[in-house]
Design an enzyme around this catalytic site. Structure first.
Site, PDB file in Angstrom:
ATOM      1  N   CYS A 122       0.796  -1.237   0.000  1.00 40.14           N
ATOM      2  CA  CYS A 122       0.000   0.000   0.000  1.00 40.14           C
ATOM      3  C   CYS A 122       0.822   1.278   0.000  1.00 40.14           C
ATOM      4  O   CYS A 122       0.266   2.368  -0.001  1.00 40.14           O
ATOM      5  CB  CYS A 122      -0.958   0.010   1.184  1.00 40.14           C
ATOM      6  SG  CYS A 122      -0.148   0.303   2.781  1.00 40.14           S
TER       7      CYS A 122
ATOM      8  N   CYS B  14       1.386  -4.121   8.617  1.00 42.07           N
ATOM      9  CA  CYS B  14       1.157  -2.746   8.182  1.00 42.07           C
ATOM     10  C   CYS B  14      -0.194  -2.301   8.739  1.00 42.07           C
ATOM     11  O   CYS B  14      -1.202  -2.987   8.546  1.00 42.07           O
ATOM     12  CB  CYS B  14       1.159  -2.675   6.657  1.00 42.07           C
ATOM     13  SG  CYS B  14       0.701  -1.056   6.004  1.00 42.07           S
TER      14      CYS B  14
ATOM     15  N   CYS C   5      -2.810  -1.557   5.586  1.00 40.68           N
ATOM     16  CA  CYS C   5      -3.393  -2.604   4.721  1.00 40.68           C
ATOM     17  C   CYS C   5      -3.338  -4.005   5.321  1.00 40.68           C
ATOM     18  O   CYS C   5      -3.772  -4.957   4.691  1.00 40.68           O
ATOM     19  CB  CYS C   5      -2.734  -2.586   3.352  1.00 40.68           C
ATOM     20  SG  CYS C   5      -1.056  -3.269   3.337  1.00 40.68           S
TER      21      CYS C   5
ATOM     22  N   CYS D 146      12.117  -7.307  13.114  1.00 39.72           N
ATOM     23  CA  CYS D 146      12.757  -8.212  12.156  1.00 39.72           C
ATOM     24  C   CYS D 146      11.796  -8.346  10.969  1.00 39.72           C
ATOM     25  O   CYS D 146      10.748  -8.987  11.080  1.00 39.72           O
ATOM     26  CB  CYS D 146      13.006  -9.545  12.850  1.00 39.72           C
ATOM     27  SG  CYS D 146      13.944 -10.720  11.888  1.00 39.72           S
TER      28      CYS D 146
END
Length: 137
Positions: A55, A101, A104, A124
């Site tokens: 996104c 995220c 999204c 990570c």
């Protein structure tokens, strides 16, 4: 892939399958993991911002990147407090904190409490979930 202009609510599974490599799709949409030391950003040292491959949301700054020796890009904090969501992951017989995220819901990687100061955290992150944009000079 770096010119993604999709906005939240407009990203469809079909568009991601068309735009992403099969490997990037498996990581971001199926919570896969790339092999260590295989990603393009684990040993990357340019100045700029790492964005979500799905996104285009800004996620991590090169200023917060460090060499964890793990084989994956590692950061001690996200670019902003609302860039990520963290969920409990009990897959593979482990209890971990999965990083996604916030815009999204793409799988990015995991966060561990063994990073450097000042946060003590190690985000990570799979290179396949990121798109780097260099800082303008």
């Amino acid at each position: 892939m770096s010119n993604n202009q999709d906005r939240p609510g407009q990203i469809t599974d079909e568009s991601l399958r068309e735009r992403l490599s099969p490997e990037a799709y498996a990581v971001t949409r199926r919570a896969g993991t790339e092999p260590p030391f295989s990603g393009r950003y684990y040993d990357h040292h340019e100045t700029g911002i790492y964005h979500c491959i799905c996104c285009d949301a800004p996620l991590f700054s090169s200023e917060h990147k460090f060499d964890s020796g793990s084989g994956w890009p590692s950061y001690w904090q996200p670019v902003s407090g609302d860039a990520l969501s963290v969920v409990r992951d009990t897959s593979h017989g482990m209890i971990r904190e999965e990083v996604r995220c916030a815009r999204c819901d793409a799988h990015l990687g995991h966060v561990f409490p063994d990073g450097p100061p000042p946060t003590g955290l190690r985000y990570c992150i799979n290179s396949l979930s990121l798109d780097f944009k260099a800082a303008h000079k």
